[in-house]
Write a protein that holds these residues in place. Sequence first.
Motif, PDB file in Angstrom:
ATOM      1  N   MET A  58      -6.981  14.932  -0.414  1.00  0.00           N
ATOM      2  CA  MET A  58      -6.100  13.644  -0.233  1.00  0.00           C
ATOM      3  C   MET A  58      -4.647  13.568  -0.903  1.00  0.00           C
ATOM      4  SD  MET A  58      -8.296  11.785   1.139  1.00  0.00           S
ATOM      5  CE  MET A  58      -8.619  13.162   1.879  1.00  0.00           C
ATOM      6  N   PRO A  59      -3.806  13.268   0.113  1.00  0.00           N
ATOM      7  CA  PRO A  59      -2.404  12.949  -0.472  1.00  0.00           C
ATOM      8  C   PRO A  59      -2.270  12.205  -1.712  1.00  0.00           C
ATOM      9  CG  PRO A  59      -2.847  11.768   1.846  1.00  0.00           C
ATOM     10  CD  PRO A  59      -3.987  12.281   1.471  1.00  0.00           C
ATOM     11  N   HIS A  60      -1.303  12.305  -2.335  1.00  0.00           N
ATOM     12  CA  HIS A  60      -1.122  11.760  -3.684  1.00  0.00           C
ATOM     13  C   HIS A  60      -1.849  12.145  -4.742  1.00  0.00           C
ATOM     14  CE1 HIS A  60       0.939   9.046  -0.840  1.00  0.00           C
ATOM     15  NE2 HIS A  60      -0.048   8.812  -0.273  1.00  0.00           N
ATOM     16  N   THR A  61      -3.231  12.201  -4.537  1.00  0.00           N
ATOM     17  CA  THR A  61      -4.039  12.577  -5.743  1.00  0.00           C
ATOM     18  C   THR A  61      -4.435  14.232  -5.652  1.00  0.00           C
ATOM     19  OG1 THR A  61      -6.238  12.175  -4.638  1.00  0.00           O
ATOM     20  CG2 THR A  61      -5.097  10.502  -5.838  1.00  0.00           C
ATOM     21  N   LEU A 110       0.638   0.448 -11.511  1.00  0.00           N
ATOM     22  CA  LEU A 110      -0.553   0.513 -12.498  1.00  0.00           C
ATOM     23  C   LEU A 110      -1.272   2.127 -12.041  1.00  0.00           C
ATOM     24  CD1 LEU A 110      -2.411  -2.909 -11.630  1.00  0.00           C
ATOM     25  CD2 LEU A 110      -0.970  -2.085 -13.411  1.00  0.00           C
ATOM     26  N   TYR A 111      -1.336   2.452 -11.042  1.00  0.00           N
ATOM     27  CA  TYR A 111      -1.425   3.742 -10.833  1.00  0.00           C
ATOM     28  C   TYR A 111      -0.785   4.802 -11.627  1.00  0.00           C
ATOM     29  CZ  TYR A 111      -2.409   8.052  -7.855  1.00  0.00           C
ATOM     30  OH  TYR A 111      -2.612   9.520  -7.512  1.00  0.00           O
ATOM     31  N   ALA A 112       0.536   4.633 -11.691  1.00  0.00           N
ATOM     32  CA  ALA A 112       1.359   5.535 -12.586  1.00  0.00           C
ATOM     33  C   ALA A 112       1.054   5.534 -13.971  1.00  0.00           C
ATOM     34  CB  ALA A 112       2.803   5.025 -12.281  1.00  0.00           C
ATOM     35  N   GLU A 113       0.808   4.262 -14.517  1.00  0.00           N
ATOM     36  CA  GLU A 113       0.474   4.018 -15.770  1.00  0.00           C
ATOM     37  C   GLU A 113      -1.050   4.668 -16.171  1.00  0.00           C
ATOM     38  OE1 GLU A 113       1.267   2.523 -19.792  1.00  0.00           O
ATOM     39  OE2 GLU A 113       2.641   2.438 -17.889  1.00  0.00           O
ATOM     40  N   GLY A 119      -4.944   9.925 -17.127  1.00  0.00           N
ATOM     41  CA  GLY A 119      -5.662   9.714 -15.700  1.00  0.00           C
ATOM     42  C   GLY A 119      -6.938   8.897 -15.631  1.00  0.00           C
ATOM     43  N   PHE A 120      -7.489   8.951 -14.561  1.00  0.00           N
ATOM     44  CA  PHE A 120      -8.702   8.232 -14.332  1.00  0.00           C
ATOM     45  C   PHE A 120      -9.734   9.275 -14.660  1.00  0.00           C
ATOM     46  CE2 PHE A 120      -5.863   6.295 -11.386  1.00  0.00           C
ATOM     47  CZ  PHE A 120      -5.937   5.116 -11.525  1.00  0.00           C
ATOM     48  N   PHE A 127     -11.454   8.077  -5.090  1.00  0.00           N
ATOM     49  CA  PHE A 127     -11.625   6.939  -4.744  1.00  0.00           C
ATOM     50  C   PHE A 127     -10.256   6.024  -4.845  1.00  0.00           C
ATOM     51  CE2 PHE A 127     -15.873   8.288  -5.697  1.00  0.00           C
ATOM     52  CZ  PHE A 127     -16.566   8.123  -4.461  1.00  0.00           C
ATOM     53  N   VAL A 128      -9.112   6.595  -5.262  1.00  0.00           N
ATOM     54  CA  VAL A 128      -8.090   5.827  -5.693  1.00  0.00           C
ATOM     55  C   VAL A 128      -7.216   6.463  -4.741  1.00  0.00           C
ATOM     56  CG1 VAL A 128      -6.394   5.464  -7.445  1.00  0.00           C
ATOM     57  CG2 VAL A 128      -8.762   5.766  -8.129  1.00  0.00           C
ATOM     58  N   THR A 129      -6.355   5.497  -4.307  1.00  0.00           N
ATOM     59  CA  THR A 129      -5.070   5.565  -3.592  1.00  0.00           C
ATOM     60  C   THR A 129      -4.094   4.661  -3.876  1.00  0.00           C
ATOM     61  OG1 THR A 129      -6.478   6.301  -1.573  1.00  0.00           O
ATOM     62  CG2 THR A 129      -4.185   5.453  -1.149  1.00  0.00           C
ATOM     63  N   PRO A 130      -2.858   4.929  -4.194  1.00  0.00           N
ATOM     64  CA  PRO A 130      -1.800   4.227  -4.552  1.00  0.00           C
ATOM     65  C   PRO A 130      -1.598   3.413  -3.386  1.00  0.00           C
ATOM     66  CG  PRO A 130      -0.969   6.591  -4.668  1.00  0.00           C
ATOM     67  CD  PRO A 130      -2.267   6.383  -3.929  1.00  0.00           C
ATOM     68  N   PHE A 131      -1.203   2.236  -3.746  1.00  0.00           N
ATOM     69  CA  PHE A 131      -0.927   0.844  -2.707  1.00  0.00           C
ATOM     70  C   PHE A 131       0.546   0.448  -3.005  1.00  0.00           C
ATOM     71  CE2 PHE A 131      -1.166  -3.776  -2.235  1.00  0.00           C
ATOM     72  CZ  PHE A 131      -1.276  -3.847  -0.496  1.00  0.00           C
TER      73      PHE A 131
END
Length: 182
Positions: A58-61, A110-113, A119-120, A127-131
């Motif tokens: 996935m992009p981003h993760t 919140l994603y960056a924090e 991390g998660f 299952f996480v995508t930045p918004f």
Amino acid sequence: MPRPDFSDYVVHFTKKGPPLGLGVRKKTVDGLKAIAELSAYERLLDILEQRVIRATNMPHTHVPCVCFTECVWGSLLDHAERYSCYGVGFHKRLLFKVGGGPVFYMRQDLYAEQDKNSGFAKAVWPFVTPFVPEYAPDDHLEEYRAGKGAIDYSHEREWRVSSDLAFSPSDVSFIIVDTYLD
């Protein structure tokens, strides 16, 4: 209870072009290389013949998974324009059974924090995508997107499975094709 704004089904649309993450994964993935040059139609045939949808990063993760859209019927045309006119549909029950579920669209701050603080959990990453929607304040867009534009896939009502999805023909609920001849 039936609802016009939700569906019990999800669709995996195929598309032409190299799979996401083909060059990002640390090990060579022969299955992804094999489909890199296929058209969207050929990919659909490959999925149906092999009875597997291969996970891509996935992009981003950069975490591998298989993506689906939980679309109401009226939205399928928009997705067909974005990806292709080819897709395979499944009941959500199958995805849930193999550990799949809906994506979390998380505010970029919140994603960056979370990412900064170890991390998660490994099982959550797929299952996480930045918004970062277009309506985010300019300072938020600049800080978290550095002028790269918004990230908003919420219209896709995305579901994911965190590994290749193997299935049997009886698991397929429907197939989307471009023409009757297909």
